[in-house]
Design an enzyme around this catalytic site. Structure first.
Site, mmCIF file in Angstrom:
data_model
loop_
_atom_site.group_PDB
_atom_site.id
_atom_site.type_symbol
_atom_site.label_atom_id
_atom_site.label_comp_id
_atom_site.label_asym_id
_atom_site.label_seq_id
_atom_site.Cartn_x
_atom_site.Cartn_y
_atom_site.Cartn_z
ATOM 1 N N ASP A 9 0.822 -1.211 0.000
ATOM 2 C CA ASP A 9 0.000 0.000 0.000
ATOM 3 C C ASP A 9 0.856 1.261 0.000
ATOM 4 O O ASP A 9 2.004 1.268 0.459
ATOM 5 C CB ASP A 9 -0.885 0.043 1.253
ATOM 6 C CG ASP A 9 -2.050 -0.920 1.197
ATOM 7 O OD1 ASP A 9 -2.104 -1.745 0.268
ATOM 8 O OD2 ASP A 9 -2.898 -0.855 2.111
ATOM 9 N N HIS A 40 3.739 -2.264 3.050
ATOM 10 C CA HIS A 40 3.705 -0.902 2.518
ATOM 11 C C HIS A 40 4.992 -0.598 1.750
ATOM 12 O O HIS A 40 6.085 -0.928 2.212
ATOM 13 C CB HIS A 40 3.543 0.113 3.653
ATOM 14 C CG HIS A 40 2.237 -0.009 4.373
ATOM 15 N ND1 HIS A 40 2.015 -0.966 5.339
ATOM 16 C CD2 HIS A 40 1.077 0.691 4.253
ATOM 17 C CE1 HIS A 40 0.770 -0.863 5.788
ATOM 18 N NE2 HIS A 40 0.188 0.142 5.153
#
Length: 350
Positions: A162, A307
């Site tokens: 992400d 991430h």
């Protein structure tokens, strides 16, 4: 003390900084299409000019800069919708209003930390919103329009990233994935795609799937229907321009969802992608802890949350080879999220 408000819009960021009397300490500064590095460097320079006495303020629709600011040593506060003037149709409250909110009523705002993340202090509300949305979520899972994890029979897992693309961390992640011949799914922030379209194109060119992670990483239950769909549509268009493809997989920032948000996304043709393995890499817990969090929590059918942007993700890149080697030895095959959708099931209650 100096106070800096950070606003965002369709093109990038605006920063307004004032002193304790409300007087400007620098001209308003715009950063259009630059990504986060330049605004973060600018705010760090302001803090240094004032001996470290600077408070930077975002609002709850902006989850893209606070991690990098805190990693750079800047103090960050969050303003919520009830703390500042109404937002425009698309964008945050004005940077001037955010700076004034901090200057005049700082005690009403929330100080952020890497441990708590951007939503620090609102965890109970987020949990309540998720609980309210549970019936809609189950119905969407049954229809194949939402996924938390897949069935456990097949040795397949989905690796997801992400908050990118990031000019430093995403290429490092891609290099590791290429070395191990592993495919993943990248949920991209529109402001970052606009700043780094070439990296988004590389993700697609190397066989990975791209998903939508909204334009500015807001807490979606704070927004109305048109605002939510505006976030989705602008990001989809940025990804289409960069890669030639329009994604239909969407991950809500923070996993934030409500019955209204889930329904709006489904009506717009989006499939909501959640996860069942949380690496906590956003909290910068160290590469060994990131590896442990992933390998201890992963089962067949898992969706793993990592991430590649939103802060210093060097620990994530450092941890990735260990994660891949552990799971490959277990016999796991890495597949894109859309491959898992065929074996979705409704999760059982604990």
């Amino acid at each position: 003390m100096w106070y800096a408000g950070i606003g965002w819009g369709a093109d990038g960021y605006e920063i307004v900084a004032v002193d304790g009397a409300g007087a400007p300490v620098a001209p308003p500064n715009r950063f259009d299409g630059t990504g986060t590095a330049e605004p973060v460097a600018y705010l760090r320079s302001l803090a240094e000019r004032n001996g470290g006495d600077l408070i930077a303020v975002i609002d709850s629709t902006n989850g893209v800069v606070d991690g990098e600011l805190m990693a750079a040593g800047v103090t960050v506060y969050r303003a919520d919708p009830w703390d500042v003037a109404p937002r425009p149709a698309f964008g945050s409250p004005p940077a001037t209003a955010l700076a004034e909110a901090a200057r005049s009523r700082l005690s009403r705002l929330t100080r952020l930390s890497l441990d708590s993340g951007t939503l620090g202090g609102r965890e109970d509300q987020a949990d309540a919103d998720i609980d309210r949305g549970a019936p809609v979520e189950r119905e969407l899972i049954a229809r194949g329009r939402c996924i938390v994890h897949a069935g456990r029979a097949q040795p397949e897992v989905a690796l997801t990233f992400d908050d990118g693309p990031h000019p430093v961390h995403t290429p490092r992640v891609l290099d590791v994935l290429r070395r191990y011949r592993v495919t993943a799914t990248f949920f991209c922030v529109g402001l970052h795609v606009r700043a780094h379209p070439g990296i988004a194109a590389r993700i697609a060119d190397e066989g990975h799937t791209l998903g939508n992670h909204t334009w500015s990483h807001p807490y979606l239950p704070d927004l109305g229907r048109d605002e939510v769909l505006g976030q989705v549509d602008r990001t989809a268009e940025a990804l289409r321009r960069a890669t030639g493809e329009t994604p239909t997989l969407l991950r809500p920032p923070y996993g934030g969802r409500s019955p209204e948000v889930l329904s709006w996304l489904a009506e717009a043709g989006q499939t909501t992608v959640l996860w069942d393995v949380e690496a906590a890499d956003w909290a910068m817990v160290g590469a060994p802890a990131i590896v442990r969090n992933v390998v201890d929590g992963t089962d067949f059918g898992s969706i793993i949350l990592l991430h590649d942007g939103g802060g210093d993700r060097s620990q994530t890149a450092d941890a990735l080879p260990g994660i891949l080697e552990f799971l490959l030895v277990r016999g796991c095959r890495f597949v894109p999220v859309d491959h898992l959708l065929a074996s979705v099931r409704v999760p059982t209650q604990a």
